[in-house]
Write a protein that holds these residues in place. Structure first.
Motif, PDB file in Angstrom:
ATOM      1  N   TYR A  35       2.782   3.118  -1.084  1.00 33.20           N
ATOM      2  CA  TYR A  35       2.601   1.650  -1.598  1.00 33.20           C
ATOM      3  C   TYR A  35       1.339   1.180  -2.066  1.00 33.20           C
ATOM      4  O   TYR A  35       0.434   1.390  -1.515  1.00 33.20           O
ATOM      5  CB  TYR A  35       3.283   0.951  -0.212  1.00 33.20           C
ATOM      6  N   THR A  36       1.617   0.521  -3.060  1.00 33.85           N
ATOM      7  CA  THR A  36       0.303   0.124  -3.859  1.00 33.85           C
ATOM      8  C   THR A  36       0.249  -1.489  -4.067  1.00 33.85           C
ATOM      9  O   THR A  36      -0.845  -2.003  -4.286  1.00 33.85           O
ATOM     10  CB  THR A  36       0.026   0.718  -5.158  1.00 33.85           C
ATOM     11  N   GLY A  37       1.381  -2.237  -3.965  1.00 35.18           N
ATOM     12  CA  GLY A  37       1.203  -3.690  -4.151  1.00 35.18           C
ATOM     13  C   GLY A  37       2.484  -4.243  -3.824  1.00 35.18           C
ATOM     14  O   GLY A  37       3.619  -3.481  -3.605  1.00 35.18           O
ATOM     15  N   LEU A  38       2.649  -5.481  -4.045  1.00 44.37           N
ATOM     16  CA  LEU A  38       4.202  -6.364  -3.657  1.00 44.37           C
ATOM     17  C   LEU A  38       5.025  -5.975  -4.627  1.00 44.37           C
ATOM     18  O   LEU A  38       6.126  -5.356  -4.168  1.00 44.37           O
ATOM     19  CB  LEU A  38       3.716  -7.638  -3.858  1.00 44.37           C
ATOM     20  N   GLY A  39       5.027  -5.998  -5.914  1.00 47.42           N
ATOM     21  CA  GLY A  39       5.938  -5.530  -6.867  1.00 47.42           C
ATOM     22  C   GLY A  39       6.458  -4.115  -6.732  1.00 47.42           C
ATOM     23  O   GLY A  39       7.687  -3.757  -6.494  1.00 47.42           O
ATOM     24  N   GLN A  40       5.529  -3.043  -6.953  1.00 48.87           N
ATOM     25  CA  GLN A  40       5.741  -1.785  -6.651  1.00 48.87           C
ATOM     26  C   GLN A  40       6.545  -1.407  -5.102  1.00 48.87           C
ATOM     27  O   GLN A  40       7.289  -0.671  -5.355  1.00 48.87           O
ATOM     28  CB  GLN A  40       4.511  -1.028  -6.760  1.00 48.87           C
ATOM     29  N   SER A  41       6.122  -2.113  -4.352  1.00 50.46           N
ATOM     30  CA  SER A  41       6.672  -1.815  -2.804  1.00 50.46           C
ATOM     31  C   SER A  41       8.072  -2.138  -2.807  1.00 50.46           C
ATOM     32  O   SER A  41       8.939  -1.360  -2.240  1.00 50.46           O
ATOM     33  CB  SER A  41       5.595  -2.422  -1.962  1.00 50.46           C
ATOM     34  N   CYS A  42       8.366  -3.285  -3.454  1.00 49.59           N
ATOM     35  CA  CYS A  42       9.597  -3.816  -3.162  1.00 49.59           C
ATOM     36  C   CYS A  42      10.619  -3.158  -4.060  1.00 49.59           C
ATOM     37  O   CYS A  42      11.791  -2.828  -3.550  1.00 49.59           O
ATOM     38  CB  CYS A  42       9.695  -5.257  -4.058  1.00 49.59           C
ATOM     39  N   ALA A  43      10.250  -2.823  -5.211  1.00 51.08           N
ATOM     40  CA  ALA A  43      11.119  -1.934  -6.118  1.00 51.08           C
ATOM     41  C   ALA A  43      11.251  -0.492  -5.319  1.00 51.08           C
ATOM     42  O   ALA A  43      12.369  -0.082  -5.313  1.00 51.08           O
ATOM     43  CB  ALA A  43      10.308  -1.486  -7.557  1.00 51.08           C
ATOM     44  N   LEU A  44      10.232   0.118  -4.823  1.00 47.75           N
ATOM     45  CA  LEU A  44      10.369   1.318  -4.429  1.00 47.75           C
ATOM     46  C   LEU A  44      11.286   1.306  -3.094  1.00 47.75           C
ATOM     47  O   LEU A  44      12.179   2.460  -2.705  1.00 47.75           O
ATOM     48  CB  LEU A  44       8.935   2.008  -3.837  1.00 47.75           C
ATOM     49  N   ILE A  45      11.220   0.401  -2.348  1.00 45.38           N
ATOM     50  CA  ILE A  45      11.811   0.284  -0.853  1.00 45.38           C
ATOM     51  C   ILE A  45      13.453   0.023  -1.419  1.00 45.38           C
ATOM     52  O   ILE A  45      14.259   0.588  -0.859  1.00 45.38           O
ATOM     53  CB  ILE A  45      11.551  -0.999  -0.051  1.00 45.38           C
ATOM     54  N   ALA A  46      13.768  -0.723  -2.243  1.00 43.09           N
ATOM     55  CA  ALA A  46      14.830  -1.101  -2.912  1.00 43.09           C
ATOM     56  C   ALA A  46      15.658   0.217  -3.360  1.00 43.09           C
ATOM     57  O   ALA A  46      16.815   0.413  -3.225  1.00 43.09           O
ATOM     58  CB  ALA A  46      14.972  -2.095  -3.855  1.00 43.09           C
TER      59      ALA A  46
END
Length: 91
Positions: A37-48
């Motif tokens: 996880y590297t940031g807010l947007g990337q983390s949200c997309a990866l989790i989803a």
């Protein structure tokens, strides 16, 4: 009931940010390897992508059960005190 619902809206909107924050804080980063996880947007997309959109609201039920009654009491108390003070001419 209405006061509790309005008190629950904040946690519902904020929960995905808390999930991402927790994952960013708890991840173990190995030197020489990129972090998952590297940031807010990337983390949200990866989790989803990996777990589905519902994963962004993990843990919301206990949080709502804790927050909603307290918010309802706070809002009801404010409304009651505010109406009395208005009636007495304080405002």
């Amino acid at each position: 009931f209405d006061f509790g619902v309005s008190g629950g809206m904040g946690p519902l909107v904020n929960n995905p940010l808390d999930v991402v924050k927790t994952r960013l804080q708890k991840q173990v980063v190995t030197p020489g390897k990129p972090a998952k996880y590297t940031g807010l947007g990337q983390s949200c997309a990866l989790i989803a992508k990996e777990e589905g959109y519902a994963a962004l609201w993990k843990g919301i039920t206990p949080r709502l059960l804790r927050i909603m009654p307290g918010q309802a009491i706070t809002f009801m108390t404010y409304e009651a005190v505010s109406s009395k003070m208005t009636k007495w001419g304080v405002f």
